[in-house]
Design a protein around this motif. Structure first.
Motif, PDB file in Angstrom:
ATOM      1  N   LYS A  11     -46.058 -77.032  12.798  1.00 32.24           N
ATOM      2  CA  LYS A  11     -46.844 -77.681  13.840  1.00 32.24           C
ATOM      3  C   LYS A  11     -45.977 -78.703  14.583  1.00 32.24           C
ATOM      4  O   LYS A  11     -45.197 -79.432  13.971  1.00 32.24           O
ATOM      5  CB  LYS A  11     -48.038 -78.409  13.235  1.00 32.24           C
ATOM      6  CG  LYS A  11     -48.962 -77.547  12.392  1.00 32.24           C
ATOM      7  CD  LYS A  11     -49.864 -76.688  13.224  1.00 32.24           C
ATOM      8  CE  LYS A  11     -50.878 -75.976  12.347  1.00 32.24           C
ATOM      9  NZ  LYS A  11     -51.741 -75.063  13.103  1.00 32.24           N
TER      10      LYS A  11
ATOM     11  N   ILE B 286     -51.158 -72.336   7.722  1.00 33.89           N
ATOM     12  CA  ILE B 286     -50.175 -72.105   8.774  1.00 33.89           C
ATOM     13  C   ILE B 286     -49.771 -70.638   8.863  1.00 33.89           C
ATOM     14  O   ILE B 286     -49.711 -70.062   9.958  1.00 33.89           O
ATOM     15  CB  ILE B 286     -48.927 -72.987   8.541  1.00 33.89           C
ATOM     16  CG1 ILE B 286     -49.301 -74.472   8.657  1.00 33.89           C
ATOM     17  CG2 ILE B 286     -47.809 -72.635   9.511  1.00 33.89           C
ATOM     18  CD1 ILE B 286     -48.166 -75.417   8.316  1.00 33.89           C
TER      19      ILE B 286
ATOM     20  N   LYS C  92     -51.866 -80.434  18.681  1.00 29.22           N
ATOM     21  CA  LYS C  92     -50.625 -79.835  18.176  1.00 29.22           C
ATOM     22  C   LYS C  92     -50.492 -78.388  18.636  1.00 29.22           C
ATOM     23  O   LYS C  92     -51.477 -77.757  19.048  1.00 29.22           O
ATOM     24  CB  LYS C  92     -50.587 -79.868  16.640  1.00 29.22           C
ATOM     25  CG  LYS C  92     -50.597 -81.263  16.041  1.00 29.22           C
ATOM     26  CD  LYS C  92     -50.604 -81.212  14.515  1.00 29.22           C
ATOM     27  CE  LYS C  92     -50.635 -82.596  13.907  1.00 29.22           C
ATOM     28  NZ  LYS C  92     -50.660 -82.536  12.414  1.00 29.22           N
TER      29      LYS C  92
ATOM     30  N   GLU D  91     -58.494 -75.002  16.699  1.00 27.28           N
ATOM     31  CA  GLU D  91     -57.320 -74.224  17.090  1.00 27.28           C
ATOM     32  C   GLU D  91     -57.738 -73.038  17.958  1.00 27.28           C
ATOM     33  O   GLU D  91     -58.681 -72.308  17.630  1.00 27.28           O
ATOM     34  CB  GLU D  91     -56.543 -73.727  15.873  1.00 27.28           C
ATOM     35  CG  GLU D  91     -55.244 -73.035  16.261  1.00 27.28           C
ATOM     36  CD  GLU D  91     -54.267 -72.873  15.122  1.00 27.28           C
ATOM     37  OE1 GLU D  91     -53.089 -72.598  15.397  1.00 27.28           O
ATOM     38  OE2 GLU D  91     -54.672 -73.014  13.952  1.00 27.28           O
TER      39      GLU D  91
ATOM     40  N   GLN E 266     -48.422 -74.622  17.319  1.00 26.27           N
ATOM     41  CA  GLN E 266     -47.718 -74.001  16.192  1.00 26.27           C
ATOM     42  C   GLN E 266     -46.623 -73.070  16.711  1.00 26.27           C
ATOM     43  O   GLN E 266     -46.912 -72.107  17.417  1.00 26.27           O
ATOM     44  CB  GLN E 266     -48.704 -73.228  15.315  1.00 26.27           C
ATOM     45  CG  GLN E 266     -48.077 -72.663  14.048  1.00 26.27           C
ATOM     46  CD  GLN E 266     -49.109 -72.259  13.013  1.00 26.27           C
ATOM     47  OE1 GLN E 266     -49.872 -73.092  12.526  1.00 26.27           O
ATOM     48  NE2 GLN E 266     -49.149 -70.980  12.675  1.00 26.27           N
TER      49      GLN E 266
END
Length: 667
Positions: A141, A575, A123, A204, A125
């Protein structure tokens, strides 16, 4: 002037040959023009545009100006991915010409990490909302579609190409194409999550860039005949990298009644003080996760029962009376179903249904009452053991698989829905079975957690819950209700001197995590950071004592088994953080790898151990015996009194038998 005799004459065969050569020249020129296209590919024809998902990544890169592959060495020490380029492809202000519009990400992979290109968890962001000053104030996302990877023997896996999968945002119900400004398309990208082969969780990697595109590819601007005017400008995006840890806490009782406890799940992380100095206090935290409720989990200290049960795990034998493992387990000593392997599990406080399939079973050394201030590792199930059980389970997939981690987790391990009290659907997000996203506010999302005493239980209620002796002698846990439990708390460093019990009581940290938490907080203080505790979930933990009986004529045993159910939170990911300074909100996107949150299983607070209650049993028998003798004597005495007492009455309208007899004689 040319002499006519100087011209070469061609017959019909020569003309055919020249036509074929001309066609070949045109064909080869098209092929070479495709190979030499820049990475933005603004000169593609309509036919070629449709195939850009599948173009070779090295061809794309080598066709771009100023690209030098020697500037991208292989370096195993660089355990990271670097965004080499973000490409906007064929954007048009005309909605009817956007069918081929897309945004692509090119990754430089110096350590040659192998990505699972089919993973659900790849994914990126992106910002999906902006304030009145044009600053991003909301992030989401977006899934990534794999397009190409470098397969050349000299550069294998050195570069990856992904396409951002557009969607309608939950924030404004717009797609990326509908949201961007036609004159300056802005893409704020904080991080990218990638799932490596043989991994359990995605990781990430920071991007921290704002890419702004202006102009148009050839044929996509207001003047369709104009050449490409497409340009890209990249600048730094302020983000915050977090190292997130987890802990949990359980109360002794709950206002839901028998066998329920309040469970508080907390993650904690540190934030540099400069963010608070620049932006004010931390007001909101937005996070996403996948939430599920486990099926019943049985924990036993009876090794024989555990071993004989193993071959029947995940098998429906509830109606098979031929199946005989020699044991019966139930949540009530008044349940009689001989020689069947089954459970009684709660649907709610008052109703029960038979659960013929058992998916979880664990063996522990011994079973004691739950105490939030005592290590439970020898009488419960650790977080790691339960987590690994879920990951390794492969017996059945009757209910399918969870939509995460490439679909290898069986949905059979979880209920079809979460508790109703957990469900939320409002302007701040949605909490449900499966995917959840919510923006927690420190002032609005306060929780009040009740206790057993708050329900004003009767004497009988207490006996049913805690037993006769605990009720008689006041051994029922007494605890204050947790009022206004804020989801966001800043740790006070002066509390590092607290004892473990004091720290648990104030911050609701698990006793087993106190040492780790103190070390974490000490490092954060040295780095001039604040530690934030984020209590993102308060849920019901169900834990009931099980009665275990061996054979048809065996005695039901206590203190050898119990049943539990809890909520788990997979792929939990923060997030963004929202800071508030007076009336100004500032949203900072977070770069933080997702974590799985599976709490350990702890025993009931009311469990009785047969091996430690011999005195109580003997005392109870003696008291009941003497009570029976006294009761018999009282009954005999009452009987004698009633038989020997004369019939008299002095009330009006009634008569005295003696007077009546005397009156009758006179007459």
């Amino acid at each position: 002037m040319f002499n006519k005799k100087q011209f070469i004459k061609f017959d019909k065969n020569d003309m055919k040959l020249l036509a074929i050569i001309a066609l070949l020249i045109v064909f080869m020129s098209i092929v070479f023009s495709l190979i030499l296209l820049p990475v933005y590919a603004e000169e593609y024809t309509e036919i070629d545009i449709k195939n850009f998902d599948s173009t070779n990544i090295l061809d794309d890169l080598n066709s771009a100006e100023n690209f030098d592959i020697t500037q991208y060495p292989i370096d195993k020490k660089m355990d990271t991915f670097i965004v080499q380029n973000v490409v906007e492809y064929c954007y048009s202000f005309d909605e009817n010409k956007r069918s081929n519009y897309a945004v692509y990400i090119y990754l430089y992979n110096p350590s040659l990490i192998e990505i699972d290109t089919t993973s659900y968890d790849n994914k990126v962001q992106l910002a999906v909302g902006y304030d009145s000053e044009g600053n991003p104030n909301d992030y989401e996302k977006f899934s990534l579609k794999f397009c190409s990877v470098a397969n050349d023997s000299n550069y294998k896996r050195l570069f990856y190409k992904f396409k951002i999968v557009d969607k309608r945002s939950a924030s404004d119900n717009k797609t990326i194409a509908e949201r961007v400004n036609s004159n300056a398309r802005r893409y704020d990208i904080s991080g990218i999550e990638l799932f490596a082969i043989d991994s359990v969780l995605a990781k990430e990697y920071p991007v921290n860039k704002t890419y702004t595109y202006s102009g148009y590819a050839a044929g996509y601007g207001p003047d369709e005949t104009a050449e490409s005017t497409l340009q890209c400008y990249a600048e730094k995006l302020t983000t915050l990298k977090l190292n997130v840890e987890h802990t949990f806490y359980r109360t002794l009782t709950s206002n839901k009644g028998a066998d329920f406890q309040n469970q508080i799940d907390t993650v904690y992380f540190s934030v540099p003080n400069e963010y608070f100095d620049n932006y004010g206090k931390l007001q909101r935290i937005k996070a996403e996760w996948f939430e599920y409720k486990t099926k019943p989990i049985v924990v036993t200290s009876n090794e024989d029962f555990y071993n004989k049960s193993q071959e029947y795990i995940a098998k429906n034998i509830g109606s098979d009376y031929k199946t005989d493992i020699g044991y019966t387990i139930s949540t009530s000593m008044f349940t009689f179903t001989w020689n069947r392997f089954y459970l009684i599990k709660p649907d709610d406080i008052s109703n029960t249904t038979i659960c013929p399939i058992l998916y979880y079973m664990f063996l522990c050394d011994n079973i004691e009452k739950y105490d939030p201030y005592v290590d439970y590792s020898d009488n419960g199930v650790t977080s790691n053991d339960l987590y690994n059980y879920i990951l390794d389970y492969n017996k059945t997939y009757s209910d399918g698989k969870l939509p995460i981690k490439n679909g290898f987790i069986s949905a059979d391990l979880f209920e079809s829905d979460i508790d109703d009290i957990r469900k939320v659907n409002n302007e701040f997000g949605k909490i449900q079975n499966g995917y959840c996203v919510y923006d927690f506010d420190s002032d609005l999302d306060l929780k009040n957690l009740g206790t057993w005493q708050q329900t004003n239980p009767t004497f009988i209620d207490n006996i049913n819950k805690w037993g006769f002796w605990d009720t008689l002698f006041g051994n029922i846990p007494k605890e204050d209700a947790i009022k206004e439990l804020s989801p966001i708390v800043t740790f006070d460093y002066s509390d590092l001197t607290m004892s473990a019990e004091e720290l648990v009581n104030k911050y609701y940290i698990n006793i087993n995590d106190v040492s780790k938490f103190k070390s974490y907080a000490s490092r954060a203080r040295m780095n001039d950071e604040k530690v934030i505790l984020f209590r993102f979930a308060t849920s019901d933990y169900y834990c009931a004592e099980l009665f275990l009986q061996k054979g048809l004529n065996g005695t039901q045993k206590t203190g050898q088994a119990y049943l539990a159910q809890e909520s788990v939170f997979l792929n939990f990911d923060i997030i963004q953080l929202t800071f508030l300074n007076k009336d100004k909100y500032t949203v900072i996107p977070v770069v933080s790898s997702p974590i799985d949150i599976v709490d350990g299983i702890t025993p009931p607070t009311s469990i009785k151990n047969d091996n430690k209650n011999i005195f109580t049993i003997v005392l109870t028998a003696l008291i009941l015996f003497f009570a029976f003798i006294i009761l018999v004597k009282v009954i005999i005495w009452l009987f004698k009194v009633l038989v020997n007492s004369p019939a008299k009455t002095n009330t009006k309208g009634k008569f005295n038998k003696k007077e009546y007899r005397q009156k009758g004689k006179k007459e």
